[in-house]
Design a protein around this motif. Structure first.
Motif, PDB file in Angstrom:
ATOM      1  N   GLU A  77       0.806  -1.215   0.000  1.00  3.11           N
ATOM      2  CA  GLU A  77       0.000   0.000   0.000  1.00  3.11           C
ATOM      3  C   GLU A  77       0.844   1.272   0.000  1.00  3.11           C
ATOM      4  O   GLU A  77       0.316   2.377  -0.160  1.00  3.11           O
ATOM      5  CB  GLU A  77      -0.932   0.001   1.220  1.00  3.11           C
ATOM      6  N   HIS A  78       2.159   1.125   0.156  1.00  8.07           N
ATOM      7  CA  HIS A  78       3.029   2.298   0.232  1.00  8.07           C
ATOM      8  C   HIS A  78       3.559   2.692  -1.152  1.00  8.07           C
ATOM      9  O   HIS A  78       3.855   1.836  -1.988  1.00  8.07           O
ATOM     10  CB  HIS A  78       4.200   2.043   1.174  1.00  8.07           C
ATOM     11  N   GLY A  79       3.680   3.991  -1.367  1.00  8.47           N
ATOM     12  CA  GLY A  79       4.202   4.515  -2.622  1.00  8.47           C
ATOM     13  C   GLY A  79       5.690   4.813  -2.536  1.00  8.47           C
ATOM     14  O   GLY A  79       6.364   4.451  -1.566  1.00  8.47           O
ATOM     15  N   LEU A  80       6.209   5.497  -3.548  1.00 11.38           N
ATOM     16  CA  LEU A  80       7.638   5.800  -3.590  1.00 11.38           C
ATOM     17  C   LEU A  80       8.079   6.714  -2.447  1.00 11.38           C
ATOM     18  O   LEU A  80       9.254   6.732  -2.084  1.00 11.38           O
ATOM     19  CB  LEU A  80       8.000   6.437  -4.934  1.00 11.38           C
ATOM     20  N   ASN A  81       7.149   7.461  -1.880  1.00 13.65           N
ATOM     21  CA  ASN A  81       7.470   8.298  -0.725  1.00 13.65           C
ATOM     22  C   ASN A  81       7.051   7.634   0.586  1.00 13.65           C
ATOM     23  O   ASN A  81       6.948   8.303   1.614  1.00 13.65           O
ATOM     24  CB  ASN A  81       6.779   9.661  -0.858  1.00 13.65           C
ATOM     25  N   GLY A  82       6.840   6.318   0.535  1.00 13.41           N
ATOM     26  CA  GLY A  82       6.325   5.601   1.695  1.00 13.41           C
ATOM     27  C   GLY A  82       7.362   5.116   2.677  1.00 13.41           C
ATOM     28  O   GLY A  82       7.027   4.414   3.635  1.00 13.41           O
ATOM     29  N   THR A  83       8.632   5.468   2.456  1.00 17.21           N
ATOM     30  CA  THR A  83       9.674   5.086   3.417  1.00 17.21           C
ATOM     31  C   THR A  83      10.340   6.333   3.970  1.00 17.21           C
ATOM     32  O   THR A  83      10.240   7.425   3.410  1.00 17.21           O
ATOM     33  CB  THR A  83      10.754   4.198   2.767  1.00 17.21           C
ATOM     34  N   VAL A  84      11.032   6.159   5.087  1.00 21.06           N
ATOM     35  CA  VAL A  84      11.752   7.266   5.702  1.00 21.06           C
ATOM     36  C   VAL A  84      13.029   6.716   6.330  1.00 21.06           C
ATOM     37  O   VAL A  84      13.064   5.575   6.795  1.00 21.06           O
ATOM     38  CB  VAL A  84      10.884   7.956   6.780  1.00 21.06           C
ATOM     39  N   VAL A  85      14.085   7.510   6.305  1.00 21.27           N
ATOM     40  CA  VAL A  85      15.322   7.138   6.989  1.00 21.27           C
ATOM     41  C   VAL A  85      15.309   7.805   8.357  1.00 21.27           C
ATOM     42  O   VAL A  85      15.257   9.035   8.464  1.00 21.27           O
ATOM     43  CB  VAL A  85      16.564   7.582   6.190  1.00 21.27           C
ATOM     44  N   THR A  86      15.325   6.989   9.408  1.00 20.95           N
ATOM     45  CA  THR A  86      15.244   7.505  10.771  1.00 20.95           C
ATOM     46  C   THR A  86      16.429   7.016  11.605  1.00 20.95           C
ATOM     47  O   THR A  86      16.972   5.939  11.359  1.00 20.95           O
ATOM     48  CB  THR A  86      13.935   7.052  11.444  1.00 20.95           C
ATOM     49  N   ARG A  87      16.792   7.803  12.592  1.00 23.48           N
ATOM     50  CA  ARG A  87      17.814   7.404  13.566  1.00 23.48           C
ATOM     51  C   ARG A  87      17.182   7.020  14.901  1.00 23.48           C
ATOM     52  O   ARG A  87      17.890   6.653  15.832  1.00 23.48           O
ATOM     53  CB  ARG A  87      18.813   8.548  13.799  1.00 23.48           C
ATOM     54  N   LYS A  88      15.859   7.083  14.986  1.00 21.03           N
ATOM     55  CA  LYS A  88      15.188   6.838  16.258  1.00 21.03           C
ATOM     56  C   LYS A  88      14.975   5.355  16.554  1.00 21.03           C
ATOM     57  O   LYS A  88      14.507   5.002  17.628  1.00 21.03           O
ATOM     58  CB  LYS A  88      13.836   7.555  16.282  1.00 21.03           C
ATOM     59  N   VAL A  89      15.334   4.475  15.611  1.00 21.23           N
ATOM     60  CA  VAL A  89      15.213   3.037  15.875  1.00 21.23           C
ATOM     61  C   VAL A  89      16.401   2.564  16.694  1.00 21.23           C
ATOM     62  O   VAL A  89      16.264   1.922  17.729  1.00 21.23           O
ATOM     63  CB  VAL A  89      15.108   2.234  14.563  1.00 21.23           C
ATOM     64  N   ASP A  90      17.620   2.870  16.212  1.00 17.43           N
ATOM     65  CA  ASP A  90      18.805   2.414  16.936  1.00 17.43           C
ATOM     66  C   ASP A  90      19.960   3.406  16.885  1.00 17.43           C
ATOM     67  O   ASP A  90      21.103   3.043  17.141  1.00 17.43           O
ATOM     68  CB  ASP A  90      19.277   1.051  16.421  1.00 17.43           C
ATOM     69  N   GLY A  91      19.658   4.638  16.525  1.00 21.78           N
ATOM     70  CA  GLY A  91      20.705   5.652  16.518  1.00 21.78           C
ATOM     71  C   GLY A  91      21.491   5.729  15.230  1.00 21.78           C
ATOM     72  O   GLY A  91      22.330   6.619  15.060  1.00 21.78           O
ATOM     73  N   MET A  92      21.228   4.808  14.295  1.00 25.76           N
ATOM     74  CA  MET A  92      21.898   4.808  13.009  1.00 25.76           C
ATOM     75  C   MET A  92      20.860   4.986  11.902  1.00 25.76           C
ATOM     76  O   MET A  92      19.696   4.650  12.091  1.00 25.76           O
ATOM     77  CB  MET A  92      22.670   3.493  12.806  1.00 25.76           C
TER      78      MET A  92
END
Length: 348
Positions: free
Chosen positions: A212-227
């Protein structure tokens, strides 16, 4: 389709299924092997006994070559190396670079060593230590990733080393394989595309959430494990992005306790791994606690099917996927389409 990768590993097609934690188990790996690709078991989320059982099960499902992904910094890494040797596993892959002596031990026993790298200098280092090939993942890839796109990272690595290079990050079809081969790569590696297949053990409801996610459906985050970690955009990820440091650390510490129980690791082993990770990079103690948090957040989504409490690692390519094909159909289609494209370009 013969390339330096197929010749090195002994598979029919230059297509690699990556060692995704909680996803790359015997069913998916053996299906990939049977279809002529290189399937890689994910051992970082397995105890030693679970890995031993997974290798045996994969062996019972296929006689073709497959690999195992190892954590070089794990407390029992050397014991797992010996297990691979005793089991006759064809390939050892690594997310973090193994030391020179570990590479030598594996190679002396006929095991092909293929670390994953995110920069040309890392490829040069492991090539100098004797690695047989490398997988290079661009920023489009899921999970831990860098900021450089595959189209720039791949040629920089190809120019830096003389060993086979496998391209990862943004691949899902024959056009991608043809492009990677045109760059000079020896094949492609895919994670998200294999996660979204019939043989993947990820719950069906979670697979549908991916689709159900499009090309903008992901994000790079550091809040999972700091990386930097590329994941699907979900309400949980939005909440983590907005959470304070104390709340995040409290949640991570609780998950670290749960992960220790699942894998059978002692507190001493976790502490030794933490010290090893701290010496090997620039991680603070708070980031090390967050790192222990990651496997449980991934498990909640990818195994338990709880998209509200789990993290779903994903490459940007998810926005171009709309089906759940059988692995054999997927690989055959990719290779056939790539061959047709290369043939057309060669005769045009």
């Amino acid at each position: 389709m013969k390339t330096a990768l197929t010749e090195l590993v002994g598979v029919r097609h230059p297509v690699v299924q990556t060692g995704m934690g909680w996803v790359a188990g015997p069913r998916l790996v053996s299906a990939t092997a049977q279809a002529g690709g290189l399937g890689i078991l994910a051992s970082a989320t397995m105890s030693y006994d679970e890995l031993e059982a997974a290798i045996k099960e994969t062996r019972s499902r296929t006689t073709r070559p497959f690999g195992v992904n190892l954590r070089a910094d794990a407390d029992d890494a050397q014991r797992r190396v010996e297990l691979l040797i005793a089991s006759g596993v064809r390939v050892a892959s690594f997310a973090l670079a193994p030391k020179k002596d570990m590479i030598a031990r594996l190679k002396d026993n006929g095991i092909v060593v293929i670390p994953s790298v995110g920069a040309a200098r890392h490829a040069e280092k492991v090539a100098g230590w004797g690695a047989d090939a490398v997988i290079v993942q661009g920023g489009e890839g899921g999970g831990h990733t860098g900021g450089v796109a595959t189209t720039l990272l791949l040629p920089s690595v190809l120019d830096a080393v003389d060993i086979p290079v496998v391209a990862a990050g943004g691949f899902f079809d024959g056009r991608g394989l043809a492009a990677a081969l045109a760059y000079g790569a020896a094949g492609i590696a895919m994670g998200t595309r294999f996660l979204l297949t019939r043989e993947s053990t990820v719950p069906d409801a979670v697979k549908q959430a991916y689709l159900e996610h499009g090309l903008n459906g992901t994000v790079v985050t550091r809040k999972v494990d700091g990386m930097p970690h590329r994941v699907l955009r979900t309400d949980l990820v939005d909440a983590l992005e907005g959470s304070g440091r104390v709340t995040g650390l409290a949640r991570a510490a609780a998950n670290a306790v749960r992960f220790r129980k699942l894998t059978g690791l002692s507190w001493g082993a976790l502490a030794r791994e933490g010290l090893s990770m701290k010496r090997g990079g620039e991680r603070t103690w708070s980031r090390l606690v967050m790192a222990a948090n990651t496997p449980m957040l991934l498990r909640a989504g990818l195994v338990e099917g709880d998209t509200r409490a789990g993290i779903l690692a994903s490459g940007q390519v998810v926005g171009l996927l709309g089906d759940l094909p059988p692995v054999e159909e997927l690989i055959d289609g990719i290779v056939a389409d790539a061959a047709a494209i290369l043939n057309r370009l060669g005769t045009g």
